[in-house]
Design an enzyme around this catalytic site. Structure first.
Site, PDB file in Angstrom:
ATOM      1  N   ARG A  81     -54.784   4.290  79.826  1.00  0.00           N
ATOM      2  CA  ARG A  81     -53.661   4.307  80.768  1.00  0.00           C
ATOM      3  C   ARG A  81     -52.377   4.694  80.073  1.00  0.00           C
ATOM      4  O   ARG A  81     -52.142   4.330  78.918  1.00  0.00           O
ATOM      5  CB  ARG A  81     -53.448   2.908  81.360  1.00  0.00           C
ATOM      6  CG  ARG A  81     -54.488   2.456  82.340  1.00  0.00           C
ATOM      7  CD  ARG A  81     -54.060   1.155  83.014  1.00  0.00           C
ATOM      8  NE  ARG A  81     -53.781   0.084  82.067  1.00  0.00           N
ATOM      9  CZ  ARG A  81     -53.035  -0.995  82.342  1.00  0.00           C
ATOM     10  NH1 ARG A  81     -52.498  -1.139  83.531  1.00  0.00           N
ATOM     11  NH2 ARG A  81     -52.856  -1.931  81.439  1.00  0.00           N
TER      12      ARG A  81
ATOM     13  N   SER B 196     -57.167  -1.132  71.261  1.00  0.00           N
ATOM     14  CA  SER B 196     -58.151  -2.226  71.183  1.00  0.00           C
ATOM     15  C   SER B 196     -59.373  -1.877  70.334  1.00  0.00           C
ATOM     16  O   SER B 196     -60.508  -1.889  70.802  1.00  0.00           O
ATOM     17  CB  SER B 196     -58.567  -2.645  72.594  1.00  0.00           C
ATOM     18  OG  SER B 196     -57.448  -3.082  73.306  1.00  0.00           O
TER      19      SER B 196
ATOM     20  N   ASP C  14     -54.733  -7.047  72.433  1.00  0.00           N
ATOM     21  CA  ASP C  14     -54.585  -7.645  73.764  1.00  0.00           C
ATOM     22  C   ASP C  14     -54.097  -9.097  73.748  1.00  0.00           C
ATOM     23  O   ASP C  14     -53.444  -9.538  74.692  1.00  0.00           O
ATOM     24  CB  ASP C  14     -55.888  -7.528  74.566  1.00  0.00           C
ATOM     25  CG  ASP C  14     -57.125  -7.973  73.795  1.00  0.00           C
ATOM     26  OD1 ASP C  14     -56.973  -8.460  72.662  1.00  0.00           O
ATOM     27  OD2 ASP C  14     -58.235  -7.833  74.325  1.00  0.00           O
TER      28      ASP C  14
END
Length: 484
Positions: free
Chosen positions: A103, A164, A218
């Site tokens: 994203r 990540s 995260d």
């Protein structure tokens, strides 16, 4: 007894009765044998106290200069030193890369107000398996398209990057990829700084004024996202496919800290606590089901604590227990199905669905799960046993995660701490929150207060907030220097 369609066996040669011991029909004997099989999941308070002691010992080893090299729980400094103070404002970009989709987000901050727009872009298979240059050129191309769409081509924008994948962080905006996971195999990236690779690709693309100010994972994103509205937030917790936590630590306790000691004398530590127990420290509570799950995983012997808690493994633990009960003639009249005997086929979402059955008069959700597993020979008592199995496995997971959080709260010794929690397990399980609150309360020192709060979009909003804080501190430093 209910029957829903024709029974299917895994061998195609009839039912699995041959591998089943004698069917137990006496209710009292059945209950005694079921409880005996489930006993390893029912742990005394003293066991969770011991988990806290083991956890603290591992945290201290990870923070210690002489012990870090051999420590299983690595306690990585993230170089994030400050949480938002509410004065951050302006437009910020965020990137969230952790799978086949990634994203790009535009986040506008104005005090407590946060506006977000985002777009998902696909990373094609040939790019996932190509070169690092191809991957980062593709990312830069997507950033450019996004900025053009939002008429931002001539704006200078700071960027936060949630990346990540396993990294060695050497600064707030310097993270070296240690190894690719999740199907990525881009050549020429492992061992390299991903921020440099991103900046090189942005330069090649041209016509963009974007600077990556921070790389985060995260857990940090979850913490920062909640800290924007709650200044007491000091812990970030992920309870999803995997589990991990970060927290704010005093610099005097971080022996490996090699940067400046200016205010604030604190840093967010990424614990990587999933590796607890990799050295045998948790053997006192490991069950035969945990051993089986670990043995058949892609990383046998690693992430032991994570395997007893997280969504990737919980459904499989339940499946193994149900199969043992069936083979002992205690469930489903001894009859299974191909699905129930298939590793990984009892999804963790089934645990949440079964535990959502508050009305035991119809067991609607449980029966739906049984139908999906092609189980055809079950009674209401079987539904009750399956519900009991799910509740014991998830309760142990919640209590183990609680032991970790209680250890952090006791270590931080702040009077009030909010814990930001994200992840599908916490979000969708009907009782996880309440179980954790109950157990943390028992494990923390007297006088300490906490609350668990759901974090919204840490990997997007959190990444932008880290960039916003870094930008604010940068501007404050420039102003101070000009005044001096």
């Amino acid at each position: 007894m209910t029957s829903h369609g024709k029974f299917r066996s895994s061998s195609g040669k009839g039912s699995r009765r041959s591998s089943v011991k004698k069917i137990v029909t006496d209710p009292k004997e059945r209950q005694r044998l079921v409880e005996n099989i489930l006993k390893p999941f029912i742990l005394e308070d003293s066991v969770y106290d011991k988990v806290c002691d083991v956890m603290l010992d591992n945290f201290n080893k990870g923070l210690g200069k002489d012990t870090n090299a051999d420590a299983r729980v690595k306690m990585f400094p993230t170089y994030v030193r400050s949480v938002p103070n509410g004065t951050e404002e302006g437009n910020f970009l965020a990137l969230d890369l952790g799978g086949t989709n990634f994203r790009v987000l535009l986040i506008n901050l104005n005090g407590q107000e946060v506006d977000m727009e985002s777009k998902i872009y696909l990373i094609p298979q040939h790019i996932m398996l190509g070169t690092g240059v191809q991957l980062f050129d593709h990312i830069a191309d997507c950033i450019y398209k996004f900025m053009k769409e939002h008429k931002l081509e001539n704006k200078k924008l700071p960027l936060g990057f949630t990346f990540s994948f396993p990294c060695k962080q050497l600064g707030l905006a310097e993270a070296h990829l240690t190894t690719w996971t999740k199907g990525f195999k881009c050549e020429g990236v492992e061992g390299k700084d991903i921020v440099t690779l991103l900046h090189d690709a942005i330069k090649r693309k041209g016509d963009m004024h974007v600077e990556c100010l921070a790389v985060i994972n995260d857990t940090v994103g979850a913490l920062m996202s909640c800290a924007h509205s709650d200044r007491q937030c000091g812990i970030g917790l992920i309870l999803g496919t995997g589990t991990n936590a970060c927290y704010i630590e005093r610099l005097e306790n971080v022996e490996l800290w090699d940067a400046d000691y200016e205010e604030p004398k604190q840093v967010i530590i990424n614990t990587e606590w999933g590796a607890l127990g990799d050295n045998g420290d948790l053997d006192f509570l490991i069950t035969e089901y945990d051993k089986h799950v670990d043995k058949h995983s892609i990383n046998a012997g690693k992430q032991i604590y994570e395997k007893m808690i997280s969504g990737m493994y919980m459904g499989e633990i339940v499946r193994l227990v149900l199969e043992k009960l069936r083979k002992n003639g205690l469930l489903f009249n001894g009859k299974g199905s191909e699905e129930l005997s298939t590793r990984g086929r009892f999804y963790t979402k089934y645990v949440s669905e079964i535990e959502s059955d508050v009305d035991e008069s119809d067991f609607k959700s449980t029966k739906q799960v049984f139908d999906e597993l092609n189980l055809t020979d079950y009674t209401d008592q079987d539904c009750r046993i399956a519900l009991h199995v799910c509740s014991l496995v998830s309760k142990r997971a919640a209590y183990l995660a609680s032991a970790g959080i209680a250890t952090l709260l006791n270590k931080m010794e702040r009077k009030d701490v909010s814990v930001a929690v994200d992840g599908s397990l916490y979000r969708f399980h009907p009782h996880f929150h309440d179980l954790m609150v109950e157990k943390i309360q028992k494990l923390i020192k007297p006088g300490l207060r906490f609350k668990l709060m759901l974090s919204h979009d840490g990997s997007g909003k959190g990444a932008a907030l880290v960039a916003a804080v870094a930008n604010r501190l940068k501007e404050e430093a420039l102003q101070k220097n000009s005044e001096d």
